[in-house]
Write a protein that holds these residues in place. Structure first.
Motif, PDB file in Angstrom:
ATOM      1  N   LEU A  20       0.779  -1.229  -0.061  1.00  0.00           N
ATOM      2  CA  LEU A  20      -0.051  -0.055   0.083  1.00  0.00           C
ATOM      3  C   LEU A  20       0.928   1.179  -0.048  1.00  0.00           C
ATOM      4  O   LEU A  20       0.340   2.225  -0.592  1.00  0.00           O
ATOM      5  CB  LEU A  20      -0.844   0.024   1.230  1.00  0.00           C
ATOM      6  N   GLY A  21       2.019   1.276   0.676  1.00  0.00           N
ATOM      7  CA  GLY A  21       2.782   2.502   0.662  1.00  0.00           C
ATOM      8  C   GLY A  21       3.405   2.841  -0.681  1.00  0.00           C
ATOM      9  O   GLY A  21       3.639   4.044  -0.940  1.00  0.00           O
ATOM     10  N   LYS A  22       3.433   1.730  -1.556  1.00  0.00           N
ATOM     11  CA  LYS A  22       3.905   1.964  -2.920  1.00  0.00           C
ATOM     12  C   LYS A  22       2.907   2.810  -3.741  1.00  0.00           C
ATOM     13  O   LYS A  22       3.138   3.445  -4.854  1.00  0.00           O
ATOM     14  CB  LYS A  22       4.060   0.936  -3.691  1.00  0.00           C
ATOM     15  N   VAL A  23       1.584   2.909  -3.263  1.00  0.00           N
ATOM     16  CA  VAL A  23       0.704   3.669  -3.799  1.00  0.00           C
ATOM     17  C   VAL A  23       0.453   5.024  -3.093  1.00  0.00           C
ATOM     18  O   VAL A  23       0.269   6.019  -3.613  1.00  0.00           O
ATOM     19  CB  VAL A  23      -0.830   2.944  -3.711  1.00  0.00           C
ATOM     20  N   ILE A  24       0.302   4.936  -1.625  1.00  0.00           N
ATOM     21  CA  ILE A  24       0.040   6.081  -0.937  1.00  0.00           C
ATOM     22  C   ILE A  24       1.305   7.190  -1.055  1.00  0.00           C
ATOM     23  O   ILE A  24       0.780   8.246  -1.157  1.00  0.00           O
ATOM     24  CB  ILE A  24      -0.161   5.837   0.524  1.00  0.00           C
ATOM     25  N   GLY A 107      -6.652   3.295  -5.624  1.00  0.00           N
ATOM     26  CA  GLY A 107      -5.518   2.515  -5.962  1.00  0.00           C
ATOM     27  C   GLY A 107      -5.626   1.125  -4.971  1.00  0.00           C
ATOM     28  O   GLY A 107      -5.142   0.060  -5.530  1.00  0.00           O
ATOM     29  N   VAL A 108      -6.312   1.258  -3.787  1.00  0.00           N
ATOM     30  CA  VAL A 108      -6.406   0.211  -3.003  1.00  0.00           C
ATOM     31  C   VAL A 108      -7.334  -0.745  -3.951  1.00  0.00           C
ATOM     32  O   VAL A 108      -7.187  -1.975  -3.790  1.00  0.00           O
ATOM     33  CB  VAL A 108      -7.228   0.617  -1.692  1.00  0.00           C
ATOM     34  N   ALA A 109      -8.385  -0.451  -4.371  1.00  0.00           N
ATOM     35  CA  ALA A 109      -9.601  -1.048  -4.996  1.00  0.00           C
ATOM     36  C   ALA A 109      -8.777  -2.105  -6.169  1.00  0.00           C
ATOM     37  O   ALA A 109      -9.081  -3.273  -6.405  1.00  0.00           O
ATOM     38  CB  ALA A 109     -10.580  -0.332  -5.657  1.00  0.00           C
ATOM     39  N   ALA A 110      -7.776  -1.204  -6.933  1.00  0.00           N
ATOM     40  CA  ALA A 110      -7.269  -1.894  -7.990  1.00  0.00           C
ATOM     41  C   ALA A 110      -6.087  -3.115  -7.592  1.00  0.00           C
ATOM     42  O   ALA A 110      -5.844  -3.993  -8.108  1.00  0.00           O
ATOM     43  CB  ALA A 110      -6.372  -0.884  -8.664  1.00  0.00           C
TER      44      ALA A 110
END
Length: 314
Positions: A20-24, A107-110
């Motif tokens: 998740l950090g790679k998105v956030i 992004g989480v949904a993806a």
């Protein structure tokens, strides 16, 4: 046994935080920097003429853009800078309840295999539809909204390096906050799983998920999303999708429900200082989530049944 559960949960928590950090991190950094460029103002200027169609003044584009690009707190900070009626604040609040923090939460949904266009269509569509209906149906609320607190002033930041450093600090802070929530949560979830408590919880929630058109193994996804939200509950959702073999259809239905109604406590109470009625806000979100998911789930299951029947007859 508990020791092994803690170790396994810790590893899963660290892995989830990294995922998740790679998105956030990059999203928070980019949006933080954009705040100090003309880009957000261009978007606000573009949206402003359309605000009258949903009963809002042009400047209402400010909290809507901030809330969707950043989060609910940024959107509320934008509301506090404007003189708005109770009705206008309520319309903005319901729109932001359905649609906020779009980049990170989408992004989480993806990450769990839900199609991006599905989530964006549902969230933005619900926000616009709710605004139109409330504007047409509610004839009151014309009095000026009285806010419960004053928005704190943010320090002015000048210079490219200062802006970049501020963005890096906010991005790192976002990932650290995620880690402090996700890692302990994954440890607790692993212990509960090894003690078979999750199975018992799934059985309790099974009738509810069945009504919504989902299988019982989606129950932990629902619990996580309803209590701690999409971003912070993503760790449980990602793990559930892998370990519990949650189908893509059920995960999509779960996210359709959760994008309409998630983090029910925090995302409701946060609007109290704005001087608007929050119970109707919660009821609208919950009712919309239930009805929308039931309808889509029924149509989807009916379509699958018809396809299987036709295949069998052939």
């Amino acid at each position: 046994m508990i020791g092994n559960s803690v170790k396994k949960g810790l590893l899963v928590g660290l892995k989830t935080t990294w995922t998740l950090g790679k998105v956030i991190f990059p999203v928070t950094l980019i949006v933080s920097v954009l705040q100090y460029t003309p880009v957000l103002q261009w978007i606000i200027d573009f949206i402003a003429p359309f605000m009258n169609m949903i009963g809002l003044p042009g400047e209402a584009a400010i909290p809507l853009v901030l809330g969707n690009f950043l989060n609910l707190y940024a959107g509320i900070a934008g509301i506090l800078t404007l003189d708005l009626s109770v009705k206008e604040v309520f319309i903005i609040a319901i729109m932001l309840s359905f649609s906020h923090n779009l980049f990170i939460e989408s992004g989480v949904a993806a990450k769990v295999g839900v199609k991006l266009w599905t989530i964006l269509t549902v969230r933005i569509g619900l926000a616009l539809l709710a605004a139109v209906i409330i504007n047409l149906v509610w004839q009151g609320g014309s009095e000026l909204a009285k806010y419960g607190f004053v928005s704190p002033e943010t320090a002015e930041i000048n210079g490219v390096w200062a802006i970049l450093l501020n963005g890096l600090e906010r991005a790192a802070s976002g990932v650290l906050q995620l880690a402090f929530i996700v890692i302990p949560l994954m440890i607790i979830m692993q212990i509960m799983k090894d003690l078979n408590w999750l199975n018992a919880m799934s059985k309790v929630l099974a009738p509810f998920t069945k009504v919504l058109g989902m299988k019982p193994n989606t129950s932990m996804t629902m619990v996580a999303g309803l209590t701690i939200g999409l971003a912070y509950g993503a760790g449980v959702m990602i793990q559930a999708a892998k370990e519990d073999n949650v189908s893509k259809k059920d995960m999509t239905l779960a996210f359709i429900f959760l994008v309409a109604c998630h983090a029910v406590v925090e995302d409701t109470l946060i609007f109290i200082p704005l001087g608007i009625p929050v119970w109707p806000l919660l009821v609208i979100r919950l009712t919309t989530a239930i009805l929308l998911t039931m309808i889509i789930g029924f149509i989807w299951n009916r379509s699958e049944f018809t396809q299987r029947k036709e295949a069998y007859e052939q």
